[in-house]
Design a protein around this motif. Sequence first.
Motif, PDB file in Angstrom:
ATOM      1  N   MET D   1       0.852  -1.321   0.047  1.00  0.00           N
ATOM      2  CA  MET D   1       0.203   0.036   0.023  1.00  0.00           C
ATOM      3  C   MET D   1       1.014   1.312  -0.023  1.00  0.00           C
ATOM      4  SD  MET D   1      -3.140  -0.600   0.063  1.00  0.00           S
ATOM      5  CE  MET D   1      -4.667  -0.144   0.871  1.00  0.00           C
ATOM      6  N   LYS D   2       0.411   2.360  -0.858  1.00  0.00           N
ATOM      7  CA  LYS D   2       1.216   3.427  -0.927  1.00  0.00           C
ATOM      8  C   LYS D   2       0.491   4.552  -0.149  1.00  0.00           C
ATOM      9  CE  LYS D   2       3.582   6.492  -3.980  1.00  0.00           C
ATOM     10  NZ  LYS D   2       2.856   7.719  -4.540  1.00  0.00           N
ATOM     11  N   THR D   3       0.940   5.239   0.763  1.00  0.00           N
ATOM     12  CA  THR D   3       0.190   6.290   1.433  1.00  0.00           C
ATOM     13  C   THR D   3       0.291   7.551   0.589  1.00  0.00           C
ATOM     14  OG1 THR D   3       0.966   5.555   3.557  1.00  0.00           O
ATOM     15  CG2 THR D   3       0.207   7.726   3.455  1.00  0.00           C
ATOM     16  N   LEU D   4      -1.143   8.137   0.491  1.00  0.00           N
ATOM     17  CA  LEU D   4      -1.380   9.346  -0.652  1.00  0.00           C
ATOM     18  C   LEU D   4      -1.493  10.510   0.327  1.00  0.00           C
ATOM     19  CD1 LEU D   4      -3.631   7.720  -3.007  1.00  0.00           C
ATOM     20  CD2 LEU D   4      -1.363   8.031  -3.459  1.00  0.00           C
ATOM     21  N   TYR D   5      -2.305  10.285   1.408  1.00  0.00           N
ATOM     22  CA  TYR D   5      -2.474  11.355   2.351  1.00  0.00           C
ATOM     23  C   TYR D   5      -2.493  10.808   3.959  1.00  0.00           C
ATOM     24  CZ  TYR D   5      -4.803  13.840  -1.658  1.00  0.00           C
ATOM     25  OH  TYR D   5      -4.986  14.528  -2.776  1.00  0.00           O
TER      26      TYR D   5
END
Lengths: 355, 75, 187, 248
Positions: D1-5
């Motif tokens: 998972m990539k954190t966007l906010y």
Amino acid sequence: MSEKVLMKGAEAIAESAIRAGCMAFFGYPITPQNETPEYFSRRMPQVGRVFLQAESEVAAINMVYGAACTGTRVITTSSSPGISLMQEGFSYIANSNVPCVVVNVMRGGPGLGDIAPAQADYNQATKGGGHGDYHSIVIAPHTVQEAADLMFKAFGLADKYRIMVVMLMDGLMGQMMEPVEFREWVDVKNNKIPVWATAGQGKRARRNIITSLEILAEGLEKMDIALQEKYTEIKSSEVCCEEYMMDDAEYAITAFGTVARISKTVVDLARERGIKAGLIRPVTVWPFPEMVFKKRAEQVRFFFDVEMNEGQMLLDVRLSVNGKKPVYYYGRLGGIVPSAEEMLDELEKLVGGKK
Amino acid sequence: METRVIVNEERCKSCNLCVEVCPKKVLRISDRLNPKGYRPVELFDNEACISCGFCYLICPDAAIVEVRRPVKAKA
Amino acid sequence: MIMEKQVIISGFGGQGVMLAGELLAEAGKTEDKFVTFLPSYGPEMRGGTAYCDVIVSDKAIASPVISFPWAAIILNLPSLNKFEPLMKKGGIIILNKTVIPQDVKRKDVRVCKIDAQTIAEELGNEKVTNLILLGAYAELEKTVSIETLKKSLKVFLTGRKEKLIQINEKALDIGAEAAKKYMASRA
Amino acid sequence: MKTLYKVPGAVTDCPTTYCPGCPHGVAHRIIGELLDEMQLTRKTVIVWPVGCSVFGYYFIDTDAVEAAHGRACAMATGIKRTHPESFVITYQGDGDLASIGIAETIHAAARGERICVIYVNNGNYGMTGGQMAPTTLLGQVTTTSPYGREAHANGFPLKVPEMLAVIDGPVYIARASLDSPKHIIQAKKFIKKAFKVQVNDLGFSLVELISSCPTNWKMTPEESLERIRKQVLPVFPIGELKVDEGVA
């Protein structure tokens, strides 16, 4: 049929001011007195009078100053931090000899403090607050009905002496609802501009100038002395004080405003326990009812001063009693209202210790 | 599958703004009560969420704590 | 004997605590009694605790602040926790049982439990919970009459709210009835 | 998972005291994100004067002072002049900045004080219960304009960025809105520019944020944002009003 209406103190003073012939309100929002300007904002347009929310308390008091110079019955209401900002105007108003009414719904301080009921602006109100040798008449109601009645008196005194009259209240008095019976409306149809006022020369023989400036020290001293003479007259004829159960009292509680009201309960409770207590309640805290204290100093064993501050009226009580009897103090700070029970405890301790 | 929107339920005040701005309508006010007495928002359709972050951007209470996007495993 | 009734009405903001208090004060005034109404709010604008002190008396009221209430109309649990220890001996607690199922620990006060919120919902408006409990109080303590309370509603429910008068009147009656029944079942 | 906010570290764990749906929290979060991203948190002093955001120091994790009502820019001047290396922000409402504090604001701007002013305009005095503010729209009902604001009696809504844009002191003046994700992204962009102005020691910057007040407007949060779009933005248009040379 009773014509009493159930009303908040904050609204009752506004309605009463309008009935007393107040033609203009200038003010700025601050808690805990917003119900008063909000009431004015609804009612003043209905009766064809002026309501204006200023950009600040500094502006508001100077709008009041301007209106007062035209001899118009004018009012502002605020709370402690706002009243501090108005001090400049108060000083100018004093030395200009113009009438107005100011309500201070005191809150906890210093600084931003809190919004709870307090009495910590007593010194500021009675000793001046702004710069220079001046006083304002300062009245301190203890019920909603009395606040409504005193509003008429405030405008009367302001006009009579061309002076600022301060009504000292607190958030508890403002929020509390009680039945109020209002007095008859003052007829404003034939309002005349007083001869001293500045609203254009018109048919007057001479122009009027209202100023607090006198650059020559000798001249200013004369102005200052004239002011002091006015204060002397007020002191001799306008002192107002209530005494409750004082005829046979051995102990005198003294308090003003909200605390005085609670003190009546303390007197009743004390008497149930065989302590002959009474209450001296200054209604005008300036001029201070010195003679009442002087007289009762012959009778009571001690005075017990209770306030919601660190003992500000205490000093006036002590000066009046002048060392004849002990004056004890109990108080709560920060906006805490002392309960009748805690006051009674303190009184019992003092009585027990001094018997 | 990990959740794409992480909610701090204790901070939510049920203002409904995130539900309103969500383009895929995958958020809803839940039936639970948080300690303050508000019903916190929840993501009920993780698969349909496009991780646009609108909910995060509009949330006045920092209750949408994090928005994430799955990283595609390289074949 | 002089009658002076000190009543606290307490709940959270939005439960109509203030309206119930003002209504009681207004009714007292209408019956030519001395009354004071003193509101206290929690710090939050919404959802905080709210309570008010109401005194109805045959003589002039000194302090409007109630330290030890004779009667308490309690709408939620934090209010019970706050005021139960302060109640005067022999006083009365009127409880919104829907929200507060537990018992009152004090044995030296009278208790009247009414499933007010449920009854209010059955009446079709959860918001009249306050008046069901006020009706119960008036029935038990006779501080003011139910009839005067009904008359006083007209002062508060004006304009768009006028249509709510009927359901509020009903709530007062039902509350009074429920209190009678509850007390009879205990006797 | 990539954190966007992700909620920035500069935003504290303390829940805000604002009403549900009040955009103050959005403004706080934007400031917090920028302080984190620009690594300014440790050198920042925020001046919080009187208004709904009076307790702001509980919600953003920097050194903070509480100013008297309206006096934030004066207090900020005192801090910045004596500690030029610090990063000084004032966070003011419309009553505070445009009414009682307008003199302090104009003169801080005219002096070109190296401070950033975040000016949140919701068209009324929220904290004291919804009185008329200098920014209240014509016709708008408030508790002290019960018959609607009327120009003859109460004057016109005050447009602070437009006023400040014509004086020489300010370097960057802009107005953004917090009504939608798109506008919130834009608001962050504007505030970032304002922050850079101070970082680069260029001068005074101010960003007005058009906000709502669901409680006192007596609307749901959604309705209040809708009102911003329909009624407020036509009177207070968003955009950059003054961008001097060198502003990045």
